[in-house]
Write a protein that holds these residues in place. Sequence first.
Motif, PDB file in Angstrom:
ATOM      1  N   ASN A   1       0.826  -1.208   0.000  1.00  0.00           N
ATOM      2  CA  ASN A   1       0.000   0.000   0.000  1.00  0.00           C
ATOM      3  C   ASN A   1       0.871   1.275   0.000  1.00  0.00           C
ATOM      4  O   ASN A   1       2.049   1.235   0.380  1.00  0.00           O
ATOM      5  CB  ASN A   1      -0.910   0.008   1.233  1.00  0.00           C
ATOM      6  CG  ASN A   1      -2.093   0.952   1.083  1.00  0.00           C
ATOM      7  OD1 ASN A   1      -2.256   1.614   0.058  1.00  0.00           O
ATOM      8  ND2 ASN A   1      -2.920   1.012   2.110  1.00  0.00           N
ATOM      9  N   ILE A   2       0.307   2.363  -0.430  1.00  0.00           N
ATOM     10  CA  ILE A   2       0.978   3.657  -0.460  1.00  0.00           C
ATOM     11  C   ILE A   2       1.513   4.003   0.937  1.00  0.00           C
ATOM     12  O   ILE A   2       0.777   3.895   1.917  1.00  0.00           O
ATOM     13  CB  ILE A   2      -0.011   4.734  -0.961  1.00  0.00           C
ATOM     14  CG1 ILE A   2      -0.444   4.420  -2.400  1.00  0.00           C
ATOM     15  CG2 ILE A   2       0.572   6.122  -0.853  1.00  0.00           C
ATOM     16  CD1 ILE A   2      -1.726   5.121  -2.833  1.00  0.00           C
ATOM     17  N   ASP A   3       2.777   4.368   1.017  1.00  0.00           N
ATOM     18  CA  ASP A   3       3.445   4.785   2.263  1.00  0.00           C
ATOM     19  C   ASP A   3       3.663   3.644   3.254  1.00  0.00           C
ATOM     20  O   ASP A   3       4.094   3.896   4.385  1.00  0.00           O
ATOM     21  CB  ASP A   3       2.660   5.904   2.983  1.00  0.00           C
ATOM     22  CG  ASP A   3       2.735   7.225   2.232  1.00  0.00           C
ATOM     23  OD1 ASP A   3       3.659   7.399   1.420  1.00  0.00           O
ATOM     24  OD2 ASP A   3       1.865   8.087   2.452  1.00  0.00           O
ATOM     25  N   ASN A   4       3.409   2.402   2.863  1.00  0.00           N
ATOM     26  CA  ASN A   4       3.474   1.293   3.818  1.00  0.00           C
ATOM     27  C   ASN A   4       4.883   0.703   3.895  1.00  0.00           C
ATOM     28  O   ASN A   4       5.138  -0.445   3.529  1.00  0.00           O
ATOM     29  CB  ASN A   4       2.451   0.217   3.437  1.00  0.00           C
ATOM     30  CG  ASN A   4       2.310  -0.833   4.537  1.00  0.00           C
ATOM     31  OD1 ASN A   4       2.876  -0.690   5.618  1.00  0.00           O
ATOM     32  ND2 ASN A   4       1.547  -1.871   4.243  1.00  0.00           N
ATOM     33  N   GLY A   5       5.803   1.490   4.397  1.00  0.00           N
ATOM     34  CA  GLY A   5       7.174   1.025   4.557  1.00  0.00           C
ATOM     35  C   GLY A   5       7.258  -0.144   5.516  1.00  0.00           C
ATOM     36  O   GLY A   5       8.043  -1.079   5.324  1.00  0.00           O
ATOM     37  N   PHE A   6       6.465  -0.086   6.566  1.00  0.00           N
ATOM     38  CA  PHE A   6       6.436  -1.163   7.551  1.00  0.00           C
ATOM     39  C   PHE A   6       6.062  -2.493   6.894  1.00  0.00           C
ATOM     40  O   PHE A   6       6.734  -3.514   7.074  1.00  0.00           O
ATOM     41  CB  PHE A   6       5.446  -0.813   8.670  1.00  0.00           C
ATOM     42  CG  PHE A   6       5.075  -1.962   9.531  1.00  0.00           C
ATOM     43  CD1 PHE A   6       6.001  -2.530  10.399  1.00  0.00           C
ATOM     44  CD2 PHE A   6       3.792  -2.513   9.474  1.00  0.00           C
ATOM     45  CE1 PHE A   6       5.648  -3.616  11.192  1.00  0.00           C
ATOM     46  CE2 PHE A   6       3.449  -3.599  10.264  1.00  0.00           C
ATOM     47  CZ  PHE A   6       4.377  -4.152  11.122  1.00  0.00           C
ATOM     48  N   GLY A   7       5.002  -2.488   6.120  1.00  0.00           N
ATOM     49  CA  GLY A   7       4.552  -3.718   5.464  1.00  0.00           C
ATOM     50  C   GLY A   7       5.600  -4.279   4.520  1.00  0.00           C
ATOM     51  O   GLY A   7       5.789  -5.496   4.440  1.00  0.00           O
TER      52      GLY A   7
END
Lengths: 254, 254, 254, 254, 254, 254, 254, 254
Positions: B236-242
């Motif tokens: 997902n957009i901005d989902n660096g954690f994922g």
Amino acid sequence: MRTLERDQVKALLSAVQSGSIGIDDAVERIRTLPFERIDHIATLDHHRELRSGIPEVVLGEHKRAEDIARLLLALSGGGGGALATRVEAAKAKEVLAAVTGARYHQRARIIEVVPAAQKPVTGGDIAVVSAGTSDLPVADEAAITCAFLGHEPLRIDDIGVAGLPRTLAASEKLRDARVVIAVAGMEGALPGVLAGLIPAPIVAVPTSIGYGVGAGGLAAVLTMLATCAPGVSVVNIDNGFGAAVCAVRALGRA
Amino acid sequence: MRTLERDQVKALLSAVQSGSIGIDDAVERIRTLPFERIDHIATLDHHRELRSGIPEVVLGEHKRAEDIARLLLALSGGGGGALATRVEAAKAKEVLAAVTGARYHQRARIIEVVPAAQKPVTGGDIAVVSAGTSDLPVADEAAITCAFLGHEPLRIDDIGVAGLPRTLAASEKLRDARVVIAVAGMEGALPGVLAGLIPAPIVAVPTSIGYGVGAGGLAAVLTMLATCAPGVSVVNIDNGFGAAVCAVRALGRA
Amino acid sequence: MRTLERDQVKALLSAVQSGSIGIDDAVERIRTLPFERIDHIATLDHHRELRSGIPEVVLGEHKRAEDIARLLLALSGGGGGALATRVEAAKAKEVLAAVTGARYHQRARIIEVVPAAQKPVTGGDIAVVSAGTSDLPVADEAAITCAFLGHEPLRIDDIGVAGLPRTLAASEKLRDARVVIAVAGMEGALPGVLAGLIPAPIVAVPTSIGYGVGAGGLAAVLTMLATCAPGVSVVNIDNGFGAAVCAVRALGRA
Amino acid sequence: MRTLERDQVKALLSAVQSGSIGIDDAVERIRTLPFERIDHIATLDHHRELRSGIPEVVLGEHKRAEDIARLLLALSGGGGGALATRVEAAKAKEVLAAVTGARYHQRARIIEVVPAAQKPVTGGDIAVVSAGTSDLPVADEAAITCAFLGHEPLRIDDIGVAGLPRTLAASEKLRDARVVIAVAGMEGALPGVLAGLIPAPIVAVPTSIGYGVGAGGLAAVLTMLATCAPGVSVVNIDNGFGAAVCAVRALGRA
Amino acid sequence: MRTLERDQVKALLSAVQSGSIGIDDAVERIRTLPFERIDHIATLDHHRELRSGIPEVVLGEHKRAEDIARLLLALSGGGGGALATRVEAAKAKEVLAAVTGARYHQRARIIEVVPAAQKPVTGGDIAVVSAGTSDLPVADEAAITCAFLGHEPLRIDDIGVAGLPRTLAASEKLRDARVVIAVAGMEGALPGVLAGLIPAPIVAVPTSIGYGVGAGGLAAVLTMLATCAPGVSVVNIDNGFGAAVCAVRALGRA
Amino acid sequence: MRTLERDQVKALLSAVQSGSIGIDDAVERIRTLPFERIDHIATLDHHRELRSGIPEVVLGEHKRAEDIARLLLALSGGGGGALATRVEAAKAKEVLAAVTGARYHQRARIIEVVPAAQKPVTGGDIAVVSAGTSDLPVADEAAITCAFLGHEPLRIDDIGVAGLPRTLAASEKLRDARVVIAVAGMEGALPGVLAGLIPAPIVAVPTSIGYGVGAGGLAAVLTMLATCAPGVSVVNIDNGFGAAVCAVRALGRA
Amino acid sequence: MRTLERDQVKALLSAVQSGSIGIDDAVERIRTLPFERIDHIATLDHHRELRSGIPEVVLGEHKRAEDIARLLLALSGGGGGALATRVEAAKAKEVLAAVTGARYHQRARIIEVVPAAQKPVTGGDIAVVSAGTSDLPVADEAAITCAFLGHEPLRIDDIGVAGLPRTLAASEKLRDARVVIAVAGMEGALPGVLAGLIPAPIVAVPTSIGYGVGAGGLAAVLTMLATCAPGVSVVNIDNGFGAAVCAVRALGRA
Amino acid sequence: MRTLERDQVKALLSAVQSGSIGIDDAVERIRTLPFERIDHIATLDHHRELRSGIPEVVLGEHKRAEDIARLLLALSGGGGGALATRVEAAKAKEVLAAVTGARYHQRARIIEVVPAAQKPVTGGDIAVVSAGTSDLPVADEAAITCAFLGHEPLRIDDIGVAGLPRTLAASEKLRDARVVIAVAGMEGALPGVLAGLIPAPIVAVPTSIGYGVGAGGLAAVLTMLATCAPGVSVVNIDNGFGAAVCAVRALGRA
């Protein structure tokens, strides 16, 4: 650097060493060979492919039968294997008439040229699972691509979350997979649920199966991207081939 | 099965063995304990987490400071580590006042509680690259999460394709990475270009950096999904954690 | 090839010539310098930029004041000019305090560092026109960028098609322009109408001015792309800077 | 003003001069001739077209074969050339039966009537490049239109960024082009990458080639608009004709 | 033709008549006055406006207070009236300080300069109805604009179809209206229902009132366009002003 | 109230008057006739329709030939006229075989049953204009509906803004129209340009003609709604019938 | 028919009976009373509401504090209860100052006026479940509305499918619920999974919790509509109130 | 727990009781039977289905005729009933040839196998209403599914709000329904209007009937979700089957 290129540079340096060419001229000749230098990057890639047994693959969708045939023949020349994806049955028939030894996987819409010397295929590291029976063609595309790239996947189908016990039962069998390709249409909830149950990364493939607000796979691709279960990444709708390459790449060099 | 649960079942079986409870009653008691049975799945998961050194992570975005603090204290009880993502500076200040030993990564908006006994961290298997300086907060989120999960990543920033030489130079350094997390906003072309240059799978993270038709990351996420370079999967957009969790999962148990 | 790089290669070749390094070693060292080789492409680009007088430009939107200031100082070092776009007033104030000789174009949100030795500016080849007064900031961004790149544009504002006589009157003045940048929000019909009236190519810039179905520039960008009048090409919403670069590039080397 | 119209006004003024008509009547007659006055604008346009050798072009998509034939005959009357775009094969067959000397470019779906006296065609100022083989029909539409308008373009195909070395090699050949038309489907990253490598303006043409989130060209058009590489402007999906007109207009009168 | 323009042409013709200018020169001078000729179209428009008592209107949304004030003063010079729409309260305060005799309609966000000699206002031909209390500001904008243009509308509010008896009761009162402006947010069903009950044309105004899938007026505008009840046409979201102009234009000259 | 219904109520009241039914029973019978009561609203409508000569119209698109035929026969019973829109040629052939006196307007896809006693048709109050030749079927649907409803419209075709002189010439002829229906596909700019030139209200009809971002009429409908020229209202894509009803309603009772 | 209305009709019929009014006049007077007849429908509704104890509810979002207060006072006059939803804290404070006995549910943003004579509340028929802690405000809105309407719901929170064991454990407790309201943001998979596990109908409430492609609730609402598990129906994003009304209506009269 | 599973556990416990297996081994064997345990959940579901007379249903859309036939035979084995939805006529013919006793509902595209022993069917609790004749196939799908599940619905068709009197008349007949399924395409306003008139919950089914902005059911589904009339919940476009299951579930166990 390819041998050819390396020889070119060597010859140039010998000429410098022997004094038959001046340094400034040599500098200029090196400056004007950008392509070979860059091409050497592609060459390295090519070496890797040869080393890991991954031949090139033809995307058949917008190509004519004669072009697909020509490309498969070129790629499989010398006894290697070759693959063409998204080939409709009628077009496939034409291709098969021209390419000896090719076979057609109808549901997956894949034409495969099996290499003369079959390389050893490992199994079980990758699992390909699908939510519903309508998702099978895309799951097939992923699975056949994996096998072609040297990794026979574990297959478990029809484990969509609307019948959760099937999902849970399947998850037990997926605990040892190193990568799971999860194929789902409609609302596409399967990958997110799986990600909460098993340790492997999930490569999610939304399919175009669906209707109404789910038509074309829209709901599925959004669901998969928006899932709050970490460990899921997504490829384009119906892109079983791309998911397979991600999975095989993740297994790496080992 | 947790110890507690295992003890319960053991006691029940002992009672059967000793004859103090009849078989039909025991069947019924087993039938009425679905949760423990299912919970045991979670338990297995928990074991895996302890085994692989991956503690739970708090999504801080919609939680109050006091709730984040409470969760971090619970998770890090007994000297373990804990992580909370998407915590704005003001809220972070409140949390840090309540959680001894926590530190705040401002650009990444992450609060980290370092475990008492620091576990060995391996490095270099994962690379985190970003296209532009505006993508750094998301790249940071990915990188800090990777490190927290035991894998210090290689970082290369500002290698967007508008300045292709930087991209090419970086790609040389990425040839040994086992997984590459590529963070990009605007038109999001970096992951597709990288996938054609290096052998690792690319976990692409679109960012919300952009304006006009690229506002909110729309153009980036579509580009990344639609790329014709196989080997890219998208979160997902901005989902660096994922993306970090995907990468760490891909490294697996080995 | 930059001087530095050229010197490196020269030194290497001298060593080959003198025999202090063997040919194979030299081949290997050339092979391991991919970046300089690629950088030489960038270097060529850089040469072109020096030759055509086009300095680099900083996109200020997501950068901190201190970073913008540092970049402007670096770019304008040695008396050159520099430009930073999309800088809000408050941030601009900070930047100006740090960069001597910089000025702020408030409506255009541009910071400009005028080069010490002002290069000759030609005029009239490019025209920048706008549909309404609300489109002026974007038209300004385009016009100031053009001037900075050496081409003072003709400006005609407020010639939207809702008042067609204004449009027609303006079109007479645009007959000698070599490129026209047409800036319009709301329904964005101006570029298509102009393309039917004048011979120059139109670089259309949709603006985010609008409300309801036109909010954010959506209607404008679609209209401009869908126009049946050939000769219109489109940049991103509000991207006056990008349109200016297109226009200046179209004027070419002559 | 067309000759006819000019003669009308002249006659009127002669009548004023001779006194055979009063001034007020003459004012009124001028007032009631708005169309000729406006038409004179079109007339000027027409003059420009004759001067620059650019005949009119028929958009064949929603027209019947008989209408296309009639228009082509009218336009090419007197030995001039004419062009009709987006004509399917079946319809083209009907048109060719009715228009002597017309030829059909099948892949480009263009019918061309070559002028009796072929005008001199210049070459190399415009380059038409395409990312994949599926993009060829649109690239053809652009190239044939350019040639018809007097500018034989340089053609380089299949240089998509998924195989970056091809892109880089091609970019070397594009350094002298004055305008580059870049045609790409799927994720549409080619124009942005090229813009960072060459000095010419890029007219980007997204194609409808793609599937899933890229279906119909959506991802490509967004990517091209959102690119952070300045120097790219975009036309409608599959609009090779429009891109050609932009390019030819950019070359201008010189 | 305005008097000024007419005088110019007259003078020219006199010069022809007197022989002080040649016919060819006169032809050329007429040819070079396209604007006045076209402007005469605008002049005709202007005449119509004077005749029908419809002064110009300022769209205040993206204008500065000082610009709005200046425009209102110009338009109302000589005792005429003037209107500025979409002016927020703070900005309105500034404008009112500069424009004597102006008043602010707060809910409608309109500044009105009442003309010195109030023109007779007719009533009842137009009705402005609204679905909910949240739609009142837009309904106000429509109603105040109608009144300013000489047509005091009938107002009926809060007649949304969720309370159908209110709708039905209101429809009885609308049977004699010649045009009905129907303002509705949320699902926007009011105009379609009304169109089945009354003979007047409905100018539908979707409002941005709504949330979730109705946020920004999306559901409302689609519903109004898609209604199967003939007799409904639609303006942009929140465009009460535009609807009023449509209604007043429909009443025509009579 | 229809005659039948009126007779029912009359009979009931007579029974009350004669005492053959008690008041309470009569109240109850009136209470239990909700439909007739409500139908009386429809009856009023029906009266208006009879009075204004507007018969009902059948939307043929999703109906079977036999159903369309039956409806047309019912509506035209007793010598009245009837209309069915959106009937494809094949289906129309079947309908015409069953409905004596019906004729088929092929391009408009309309079946018309001309009434026995042709009512007088007025002309010129409504104008139907179209932007391109591809928009003709929708313009036809609007025009034939207008004529059927008693208002023969002025027709002007192919006046799209890409050839502005045609638009301007046409606008002169539209100055006396009381309502203008403007039909346009592609970028849909015609209505907004016309609204700045003529005093009549414009009912804008976007058409589904277009490709790429304009496919299906999306760009056209957004442009028409977003136009900054007041006086334009919009109906659904391709809804020529709906626009005609709006126009005829606007002419009102006079 | 309300008493008043019934009396009116009775009086009219008496007048007919007595001959004091003619039959035609009576027919006409009945014809002109459509509203009362229709209003009687609303009256019946009102009776139902009194009977079932469901008072009206105020949507507070776009209303001023004073209006909300006035409406609550009116609705709760005579000791009844009243409810206002979507009231922000600041506005709520103002309302509470004006309405004695009102209380504010902060997280749910609801103002409640408890009726003087508390009606008996039944429990357990409705369950309100939520996926994550961020969904609690919407779940609260649903639950408080249910209780206000006489049905205290079972509450189970934080049972999102990313932690499937929680979901399964909760589903056991939901087996006796007659209606389940399932509230979820992000990917919104909870309702579909629950529908496969329990027999009750699921009223799904997507929430606006989410980011990237899930921003504003888009992914959640699409997932819920597209779910292949039958038994799920969906309300608008964040519409907990609407879901509660659906659930209470489903319990019906019994 | 199924009999088989219960027997397994019993045998295990007997072995524990008899001492032939140790407690630890027994614990382990229970731990390794997750599926049966989870399957027991499904088993409970199955019990419910048998109890409530609801057989499984086959979604025929993406299945081959032979697969549908096989599934129907399996489901109806032993004299039970079975249903397959979304089966096109040609495919249905094949299925009927293979499944004795099956009948095809053509308009609804449903194949039904009537159970040998017809279960008693109750009527009137559910109503299925539709807005237009084009919505009939979806209404049929809902109604036939309801009847198959034991609840013969009340049917009222063609009551769309464009002819409001029909809607009002129908609403009188719907006052006793416990659940109303409202099927509507185009603008989809029917469910919201009904919800204001009757006490039952409305399960709204948008249909794909529509064109322009309403194409595919988009306007309808948004309208239904955005309605401000509480008591409406929505299923996917054309999902009559899903609505029927919601309605039957709402009637519950009673």
